[in-house]
Motif scaffolding. Structure first.
Motif, PDB file in Angstrom:
ATOM      1  N   TRP A 135       5.682  15.325  -4.087  1.00  0.00           N
ATOM      2  CA  TRP A 135       4.942  14.092  -4.396  1.00  0.00           C
ATOM      3  C   TRP A 135       3.450  14.376  -4.343  1.00  0.00           C
ATOM      4  O   TRP A 135       2.973  15.011  -3.393  1.00  0.00           O
ATOM      5  N   GLN A 136       2.722  13.931  -5.381  1.00  0.00           N
ATOM      6  CA  GLN A 136       1.288  14.235  -5.476  1.00  0.00           C
ATOM      7  C   GLN A 136       0.461  12.979  -5.275  1.00  0.00           C
ATOM      8  O   GLN A 136       0.894  11.904  -5.682  1.00  0.00           O
ATOM      9  N   PRO A 137      -0.735  13.147  -4.718  1.00  0.00           N
ATOM     10  CA  PRO A 137      -1.653  12.003  -4.735  1.00  0.00           C
ATOM     11  C   PRO A 137      -1.838  11.624  -6.208  1.00  0.00           C
ATOM     12  O   PRO A 137      -1.985  12.494  -7.038  1.00  0.00           O
ATOM     13  N   GLY A 138      -1.756  10.358  -6.516  1.00  0.00           N
ATOM     14  CA  GLY A 138      -1.821   9.956  -7.923  1.00  0.00           C
ATOM     15  C   GLY A 138      -0.455   9.578  -8.467  1.00  0.00           C
ATOM     16  O   GLY A 138      -0.358   8.966  -9.529  1.00  0.00           O
ATOM     17  N   ASP A 139       0.621   9.930  -7.750  1.00  0.00           N
ATOM     18  CA  ASP A 139       1.961   9.497  -8.170  1.00  0.00           C
ATOM     19  C   ASP A 139       2.233   8.056  -7.736  1.00  0.00           C
ATOM     20  O   ASP A 139       3.293   7.503  -8.041  1.00  0.00           O
ATOM     21  N   GLY A 140       1.278   7.455  -7.016  1.00  0.00           N
ATOM     22  CA  GLY A 140       1.452   6.068  -6.555  1.00  0.00           C
ATOM     23  C   GLY A 140       2.501   6.000  -5.460  1.00  0.00           C
ATOM     24  O   GLY A 140       2.750   6.981  -4.755  1.00  0.00           O
ATOM     25  N   GLY A 141       3.106   4.806  -5.313  1.00  0.00           N
ATOM     26  CA  GLY A 141       4.236   4.665  -4.394  1.00  0.00           C
ATOM     27  C   GLY A 141       3.910   4.865  -2.929  1.00  0.00           C
ATOM     28  O   GLY A 141       4.820   5.079  -2.117  1.00  0.00           O
ATOM     29  N   ARG A 142       2.632   4.749  -2.548  1.00  0.00           N
ATOM     30  CA  ARG A 142       2.329   4.886  -1.120  1.00  0.00           C
ATOM     31  C   ARG A 142       2.746   3.632  -0.373  1.00  0.00           C
ATOM     32  O   ARG A 142       2.727   2.536  -0.921  1.00  0.00           O
ATOM     33  N   LEU A 143       3.123   3.834   0.872  1.00  0.00           N
ATOM     34  CA  LEU A 143       3.340   2.703   1.765  1.00  0.00           C
ATOM     35  C   LEU A 143       1.985   2.333   2.355  1.00  0.00           C
ATOM     36  O   LEU A 143       1.267   3.190   2.867  1.00  0.00           O
ATOM     37  N   ARG A 144       1.648   1.055   2.262  1.00  0.00           N
ATOM     38  CA  ARG A 144       0.431   0.569   2.912  1.00  0.00           C
ATOM     39  C   ARG A 144       0.872  -0.269   4.101  1.00  0.00           C
ATOM     40  O   ARG A 144       1.662  -1.203   3.945  1.00  0.00           O
ATOM     41  N   ILE A 145       0.387   0.074   5.280  1.00  0.00           N
ATOM     42  CA  ILE A 145       0.760  -0.677   6.476  1.00  0.00           C
ATOM     43  C   ILE A 145      -0.504  -1.154   7.185  1.00  0.00           C
ATOM     44  O   ILE A 145      -1.429  -0.373   7.402  1.00  0.00           O
ATOM     45  N   TRP A 146      -0.547  -2.454   7.451  1.00  0.00           N
ATOM     46  CA  TRP A 146      -1.687  -3.023   8.179  1.00  0.00           C
ATOM     47  C   TRP A 146      -1.442  -2.795   9.667  1.00  0.00           C
ATOM     48  O   TRP A 146      -0.371  -3.153  10.186  1.00  0.00           O
ATOM     49  N   THR A 147      -2.418  -2.198  10.329  1.00  0.00           N
ATOM     50  CA  THR A 147      -2.139  -1.626  11.647  1.00  0.00           C
ATOM     51  C   THR A 147      -2.419  -2.577  12.807  1.00  0.00           C
ATOM     52  O   THR A 147      -2.239  -2.203  13.954  1.00  0.00           O
ATOM     53  N   GLU A 148      -2.852  -3.797  12.509  1.00  0.00           N
ATOM     54  CA  GLU A 148      -2.959  -4.787  13.583  1.00  0.00           C
ATOM     55  C   GLU A 148      -1.797  -5.755  13.477  1.00  0.00           C
ATOM     56  O   GLU A 148      -1.609  -6.384  12.444  1.00  0.00           O
ATOM     57  N   PRO A 149      -0.997  -5.846  14.567  1.00  0.00           N
ATOM     58  CA  PRO A 149       0.215  -6.648  14.529  1.00  0.00           C
ATOM     59  C   PRO A 149      -0.049  -8.073  14.045  1.00  0.00           C
ATOM     60  O   PRO A 149      -1.032  -8.694  14.454  1.00  0.00           O
ATOM     61  N   GLY A 150       0.806  -8.538  13.149  1.00  0.00           N
ATOM     62  CA  GLY A 150       0.735  -9.924  12.691  1.00  0.00           C
ATOM     63  C   GLY A 150      -0.333 -10.196  11.653  1.00  0.00           C
ATOM     64  O   GLY A 150      -0.428 -11.312  11.162  1.00  0.00           O
ATOM     65  N   ARG A 151      -1.139  -9.196  11.295  1.00  0.00           N
ATOM     66  CA  ARG A 151      -2.245  -9.457  10.373  1.00  0.00           C
ATOM     67  C   ARG A 151      -2.065  -8.762   9.040  1.00  0.00           C
ATOM     68  O   ARG A 151      -1.688  -7.606   8.969  1.00  0.00           O
ATOM     69  N   GLN A 152      -2.352  -9.520   7.994  1.00  0.00           N
ATOM     70  CA  GLN A 152      -2.265  -8.962   6.655  1.00  0.00           C
ATOM     71  C   GLN A 152      -3.662  -8.754   6.100  1.00  0.00           C
ATOM     72  O   GLN A 152      -3.924  -8.916   4.933  1.00  0.00           O
ATOM     73  N   ASP A 153      -4.574  -8.394   6.995  1.00  0.00           N
ATOM     74  CA  ASP A 153      -5.922  -8.023   6.579  1.00  0.00           C
ATOM     75  C   ASP A 153      -6.415  -7.034   7.625  1.00  0.00           C
ATOM     76  O   ASP A 153      -5.681  -6.673   8.523  1.00  0.00           O
ATOM     77  N   GLY A 154      -7.648  -6.616   7.504  1.00  0.00           N
ATOM     78  CA  GLY A 154      -8.140  -5.670   8.496  1.00  0.00           C
ATOM     79  C   GLY A 154      -7.672  -4.259   8.200  1.00  0.00           C
ATOM     80  O   GLY A 154      -7.303  -3.934   7.079  1.00  0.00           O
ATOM     81  N   PRO A 155      -7.685  -3.400   9.231  1.00  0.00           N
ATOM     82  CA  PRO A 155      -7.425  -1.986   9.014  1.00  0.00           C
ATOM     83  C   PRO A 155      -6.004  -1.713   8.521  1.00  0.00           C
ATOM     84  O   PRO A 155      -5.060  -2.384   8.927  1.00  0.00           O
ATOM     85  N   CYS A 156      -5.889  -0.733   7.618  1.00  0.00           N
ATOM     86  CA  CYS A 156      -4.562  -0.351   7.136  1.00  0.00           C
ATOM     87  C   CYS A 156      -4.510   1.155   6.927  1.00  0.00           C
ATOM     88  O   CYS A 156      -5.535   1.824   6.889  1.00  0.00           O
ATOM     89  N   GLU A 157      -3.301   1.666   6.849  1.00  0.00           N
ATOM     90  CA  GLU A 157      -3.070   3.088   6.572  1.00  0.00           C
ATOM     91  C   GLU A 157      -2.257   3.195   5.292  1.00  0.00           C
ATOM     92  O   GLU A 157      -1.426   2.325   5.004  1.00  0.00           O
ATOM     93  N   TRP A 158      -2.490   4.283   4.561  1.00  0.00           N
ATOM     94  CA  TRP A 158      -1.722   4.578   3.343  1.00  0.00           C
ATOM     95  C   TRP A 158      -0.873   5.815   3.606  1.00  0.00           C
ATOM     96  O   TRP A 158      -1.413   6.850   4.018  1.00  0.00           O
ATOM     97  N   ILE A 159       0.415   5.722   3.359  1.00  0.00           N
ATOM     98  CA  ILE A 159       1.313   6.843   3.668  1.00  0.00           C
ATOM     99  C   ILE A 159       1.996   7.331   2.394  1.00  0.00           C
ATOM    100  O   ILE A 159       2.610   6.556   1.665  1.00  0.00           O
ATOM    101  N   GLU A 160       1.850   8.629   2.127  1.00  0.00           N
ATOM    102  CA  GLU A 160       2.497   9.244   0.960  1.00  0.00           C
ATOM    103  C   GLU A 160       3.983   9.432   1.265  1.00  0.00           C
ATOM    104  O   GLU A 160       4.332   9.920   2.342  1.00  0.00           O
ATOM    105  N   PRO A 161       4.857   9.086   0.309  1.00  0.00           N
ATOM    106  CA  PRO A 161       6.308   9.144   0.570  1.00  0.00           C
ATOM    107  C   PRO A 161       6.895  10.545   0.398  1.00  0.00           C
ATOM    108  O   PRO A 161       7.801  10.765  -0.396  1.00  0.00           O
TER     109      PRO A 161
END
Ligand code: OGA
Ligand code: MN
Length: 197
Positions: A135-161
């Motif tokens: 899997w290459q950067p640019g293939d899309g399909g990353r998981l985006r997870i917001w790292t503060e519990p209960g919040r759908q804003d603020g800091p997040c991480e992008w994870i390559e599958p």
């Protein structure tokens, strides 16, 4: 991994499964996909389950007796060991695991959500294993997870599958989404459950 879950509520581990095991699992998933064994993923549970193309476009195959090959059986055994470790460290009273293969064809995504059905609390911990070799950067399909519990804003991480990467998080606490995949994206997703709280 278990410590990360206990102290932070989410964790990502590259190489949870070695390459050979992950490849066998990817092959089992691909064969089932080519045999047409998957169905469109729905939103909601039981009688409330509906297909919502605006929300998610992946296809799933639940792991059960007939659909489960040797590689999937081995992976389930690994998860069973993990379940016991999590219970020892976190006292979550997890009693089983339910999971499915997922395929995101090119163009598929899954909009931001929590993994807990309305009015239920049985899915406590989410575990997602990725099965995509090269899997290459640019293939899309990353998981985006917001790292503060209960919040759908603020800091997040992008994870390559990427092949062998495992992500684990508290199912009801962390908002997450799958960005549109540009190549076919495969994974095994599932949940450790408690007896209804
Ligand atoms: C899900 C999900 C994320 C992923 O199936 O509920 O959020 O990265 N999957 O596949
Ligand atoms: Mn989810």
């Amino acid at each position: 991994m278990v410590e990360g879950l206990a102290t932070r509520g989410w964790v990502c581990l590259d190489g949870f499964l070695d390459e050979a095991a992950a490849r066998s699992l990817a092959e089992e998933s691909l064969h089932a996909w080519e045999d047409g064994d998957f169905r469109r993923a729905g939103v909601g549970r039981g009688a409330e389950r509906v297909i919502r193309e605006d929300v998610r476009r992946d296809h799933v195959l639940w792991l059960g007796d007939e659909t489960t090959g040797p590689a999937a059986k081995q992976y389930l055994a690994r998860l069973e060991a993990l379940r016991q470790e999590i219970n020892r460290a976190c006292f979550l009273g997890l009693f089983d695991f339910e999971g499915h293969f997922a395929v995101y064809p090119p163009g598929a995504f899954y909009k931001a959500h929590l993994d807990r059905h309305r009015g239920t609390a049985d899915r406590v911990v989410t575990a997602i294993l990725y099965l995509n070799d090269g899997w290459q950067p640019g293939d899309g399909g990353r998981l985006r997870i917001w790292t503060e519990p209960g919040r759908q804003d603020g800091p997040c991480e992008w994870i390559e599958p990427r092949l062998g990467t495992l992500v684990v998080f508290l199912a009801g606490d962390y908002w997450h989404e799958v960005e549109e995949a540009r190549k076919t994206r495969m994974s095994v997703t599932g949940w450790f459950r408690t007896r209804g709280l």
